[in-house]
Design a protein around this motif. Structure first.
Motif, mmCIF file in Angstrom:
data_model
loop_
_atom_site.group_PDB
_atom_site.id
_atom_site.type_symbol
_atom_site.label_atom_id
_atom_site.label_comp_id
_atom_site.label_asym_id
_atom_site.label_seq_id
_atom_site.Cartn_x
_atom_site.Cartn_y
_atom_site.Cartn_z
ATOM 1 N N LEU A 170 -5.358 18.001 5.347
ATOM 2 C CA LEU A 170 -4.606 17.061 4.528
ATOM 3 C C LEU A 170 -4.739 15.627 5.056
ATOM 4 C CD1 LEU A 170 -1.243 17.614 2.807
ATOM 5 C CD2 LEU A 170 -1.433 15.625 4.304
ATOM 6 N N ALA A 171 -5.023 15.496 6.342
ATOM 7 C CA ALA A 171 -5.223 14.160 6.919
ATOM 8 C C ALA A 171 -6.319 13.396 6.209
ATOM 9 C CB ALA A 171 -5.561 14.277 8.410
ATOM 10 N N TRP A 172 -7.358 14.117 5.755
ATOM 11 C CA TRP A 172 -8.525 13.458 5.172
ATOM 12 C C TRP A 172 -8.636 13.704 3.668
ATOM 13 C CZ3 TRP A 172 -8.769 16.675 9.555
ATOM 14 C CH2 TRP A 172 -8.681 15.977 10.771
ATOM 15 N N THR A 173 -7.917 14.674 3.114
ATOM 16 C CA THR A 173 -7.894 14.829 1.661
ATOM 17 C C THR A 173 -6.912 13.822 1.066
ATOM 18 O OG1 THR A 173 -6.289 16.659 1.862
ATOM 19 C CG2 THR A 173 -8.617 17.241 1.700
ATOM 20 N N VAL A 174 -5.647 13.947 1.380
ATOM 21 C CA VAL A 174 -4.653 12.975 0.898
ATOM 22 C C VAL A 174 -4.886 11.620 1.554
ATOM 23 C CG1 VAL A 174 -2.198 12.433 0.745
ATOM 24 C CG2 VAL A 174 -2.968 14.796 0.420
ATOM 25 N N GLY A 175 -5.228 11.627 2.837
ATOM 26 C CA GLY A 175 -5.448 10.367 3.540
ATOM 27 C C GLY A 175 -6.522 9.519 2.906
ATOM 28 N N GLU A 176 -7.619 10.140 2.485
ATOM 29 C CA GLU A 176 -8.701 9.368 1.875
ATOM 30 C C GLU A 176 -8.328 8.908 0.467
ATOM 31 O OE1 GLU A 176 -12.463 7.407 1.679
ATOM 32 O OE2 GLU A 176 -11.032 7.932 3.248
ATOM 33 N N LEU A 177 -7.519 9.681 -0.244
ATOM 34 C CA LEU A 177 -7.039 9.217 -1.545
ATOM 35 C C LEU A 177 -6.167 7.972 -1.390
ATOM 36 C CD1 LEU A 177 -6.280 12.606 -3.297
ATOM 37 C CD2 LEU A 177 -7.916 10.879 -4.070
ATOM 38 N N ARG A 184 -6.561 0.356 1.851
ATOM 39 C CA ARG A 184 -6.173 0.356 3.260
ATOM 40 C C ARG A 184 -6.200 1.782 3.782
ATOM 41 N NH1 ARG A 184 -0.507 -2.764 2.840
ATOM 42 N NH2 ARG A 184 -0.698 -2.115 0.668
ATOM 43 N N ARG A 185 -6.657 1.962 5.000
ATOM 44 C CA ARG A 185 -6.577 3.280 5.601
ATOM 45 C C ARG A 185 -5.119 3.694 5.710
ATOM 46 N NH1 ARG A 185 -11.236 4.475 9.030
ATOM 47 N NH2 ARG A 185 -9.884 5.639 10.433
ATOM 48 N N MET A 186 -4.903 4.984 5.680
ATOM 49 C CA MET A 186 -3.561 5.518 5.550
ATOM 50 C C MET A 186 -2.628 5.070 6.673
ATOM 51 S SD MET A 186 -1.060 7.834 5.691
ATOM 52 C CE MET A 186 -1.775 8.666 7.114
ATOM 53 N N GLY A 187 -3.117 5.068 7.915
ATOM 54 C CA GLY A 187 -2.280 4.651 9.030
ATOM 55 C C GLY A 187 -1.791 3.227 8.883
ATOM 56 N N ARG A 188 -2.665 2.353 8.431
ATOM 57 C CA ARG A 188 -2.278 0.950 8.223
ATOM 58 C C ARG A 188 -1.305 0.835 7.057
ATOM 59 N NH1 ARG A 188 -6.227 -3.695 5.815
ATOM 60 N NH2 ARG A 188 -4.606 -5.255 5.437
ATOM 61 N N PHE A 189 -1.583 1.553 5.965
ATOM 62 C CA PHE A 189 -0.686 1.498 4.814
ATOM 63 C C PHE A 189 0.715 1.945 5.209
ATOM 64 C CE2 PHE A 189 1.445 3.128 1.088
ATOM 65 C CZ PHE A 189 1.127 2.208 0.094
ATOM 66 N N PHE A 190 0.814 3.044 5.952
ATOM 67 C CA PHE A 190 2.118 3.542 6.377
ATOM 68 C C PHE A 190 2.822 2.525 7.267
ATOM 69 C CE2 PHE A 190 4.782 5.834 9.465
ATOM 70 C CZ PHE A 190 5.696 6.403 8.592
ATOM 71 N N ALA A 191 2.093 1.931 8.197
ATOM 72 C CA ALA A 191 2.696 0.954 9.099
ATOM 73 C C ALA A 191 3.240 -0.244 8.339
ATOM 74 C CB ALA A 191 1.678 0.503 10.136
ATOM 75 N N GLU A 192 2.460 -0.753 7.387
ATOM 76 C CA GLU A 192 2.824 -1.987 6.694
ATOM 77 C C GLU A 192 3.846 -1.775 5.584
ATOM 78 O OE1 GLU A 192 -1.445 -4.320 7.396
ATOM 79 O OE2 GLU A 192 -0.931 -3.551 5.406
ATOM 80 N N GLU A 193 3.802 -0.605 4.941
ATOM 81 C CA GLU A 193 4.638 -0.388 3.755
ATOM 82 C C GLU A 193 5.870 0.463 4.026
ATOM 83 O OE1 GLU A 193 4.122 -1.818 0.917
ATOM 84 O OE2 GLU A 193 2.093 -2.621 1.156
#
Length: 407
Positions: A170-177, A184-193
């Motif tokens: 799921l890290a790379w299926t949902v993460g890549e979506l 934005r990569r998922m880690g950055r999106f989560f941090a910023e949003e």
């Protein structure tokens, strides 16, 4: 609010709590005195207000004290954070959960995966519970490598026809979506949003300066009671099974290493604590806050997939889109620690070893618990479930005999 300060054999326990939640305090203390808790934090919010925040013990057996700002890896509780990001993008019209994955990620649409829907990535029915390809050392730390492998993989079943827990992928299926839809990569999106606006300690790809605060995980001892579980038997006897591949084809990942903490594994390497988990779910327990609107929130909490036998975990499971729902497997033989009992309205996610975070919009409660001594089993062990049970009893809920807590 009242204060807790208590000495135990594992160390001193601290915190504050609303007297109404005294059962949670009692359960927390008992975990240290009777159930070999080493270090932990439990936090609860009610109507957006913190009503429980307890921490203590030690970061390692006989080691430094578990401080208020101590954090640890929360394993699959990270899936709740990743799924939240996907729902936020859906709420903004950036990601259509009913669309084909190919609309956002054309390279994925091959080898039997062409008709996969975005929602299937979230409800564990996409047929990508793991990878058959033997992973290189450090594979989980190499985001692009894992995405490429997932693009080429054939599904384990026709997407959408059944579900099986996508424990790591799921890290790379949902993460890549999330990456494709937001730029934005998922880690950055989560941090910023999410993490920064809410002011919570929660990272997916943790900065090096946080490393001294991280309590290393004490891995679980094998549980003889689970030796005959379907999951254990598949793990030991069927190298082609999702159960075997999920746990053993891991590229020799070391989840206590700096390399792992720094990586972006949106299914399993989030670093947080009970306070961070409860803080993330607090807006979702109270109408969605600035994260999502009411329609999206309703969809997040609704059961999207349930089965009598999850293709990976080999137990009955119930999932919303990216979140776990209450699962009651207490009557199953040879399947200890394979339940997670909340109310029917609640949704969230457990982490390997027994951590948990969830929102209960009906009770307007959010809950978070992390620890460093992992328990055996697939879902919650007695320590985490005791805290959840105490929280519901504190609110006047009377029974979980039905498989969910009811008032």
């Amino acid at each position: 609010m009242e204060n807790l300060s208590k000495e135990t054999k594992a160390g001193t326990l601290h915190g504050t709590y609303d007297p109404k939640f005294r059962p949670v305090v009692d359960a927390f203390v008992e975990n240290f005195e009777k159930h070999d808790e080493v270090g932990a934090n439990v936090a609860i919010t009610l109507e957006g207000r913190t009503v429980v925040d307890l921490w203590g013990g030690r970061k390692e057996r006989g080691g430094a004290p578990w401080e208020k700002d101590t954090v640890s890896i929360v394993f699959s509780c990270t899936k709740g954070a990743t799924s939240l990001c996907a729902h936020m993008l859906a709420d903004r019209g950036k990601l259509d959960l009913d669309a084909k994955v190919a609309d956002y990620w054309p390279e994925y649409a091959k080898n039997g995966k062409e008709e996969t829907l975005v929602s299937m990535m979230l409800d564990h029915s996409a047929g990508q519970p793991h990878l058959r390809t033997r992973l290189k050392d450090g594979a989980y730390y190499d985001y692009d490598y894992m995405v490429k492998l997932i693009e080429e993989e054939e599904p384990f079943w026709k997407p959408g026809t059944r579900n099986g827990y996508h424990g790591v992928t799921l890290a790379w299926t949902v993460g890549e979506l999330v990456h494709r839809a937001s730029g934005r990569r998922m880690g950055r999106f989560f941090a910023e949003e999410v993490a920064k606006p809410l002011g919570i300690d929660f990272w997916i790809g943790t900065p090096e300066e946080i490393e001294p605060r991280i309590a290393p995980m004490i891995f679980a001892e094998p549980d003889p009671a689970a030796a005959n579980s379907k999951f254990t038997q598949a793990l030991l006897t069927d190298p082609s099974s999702p159960a075997h591949l999920f746990l053993l084809n891991n590229g020799n990942a070391n989840f206590n290493s700096r390399e792992c903490h720094a990586a972006e594994i949106g299914s399993g390497n989030g670093i947080s604590n009970g306070r961070g988990l409860a803080g993330m779910y607090a807006p979702l327990a109270n109408g969605g806050g600035n994260l999502v609107g009411p329609d999206t929130l309703a969809r997040m909490g609704r059961v999207a997939m349930a089965t009598h036998e999850d293709a990976t975990l080999l137990i009955p499971s119930r999932f919303a889109l990216g979140f776990m729902k209450s699962m009651d497997n207490r009557a199953l033989k040879n399947e200890p620690n394979s339940s997670c009992i909340m109310s029917e309205a609640a949704f969230g996610h457990v982490g390997m070893g027994g951590s948990i975070g969830f929102a209960d919009p009906e009770a307007r409660m959010s809950f978070g618990y992390n620890m460093n001594r992992m328990g055996a089993g697939i879902l919650l062990n007695n320590r985490g479930q005791a805290l959840v049970d105490a929280a519901y009893r504190s609110l006047g809920y009377r029974s979980n005999a039905s498989g969910v807590w009811v008032a």
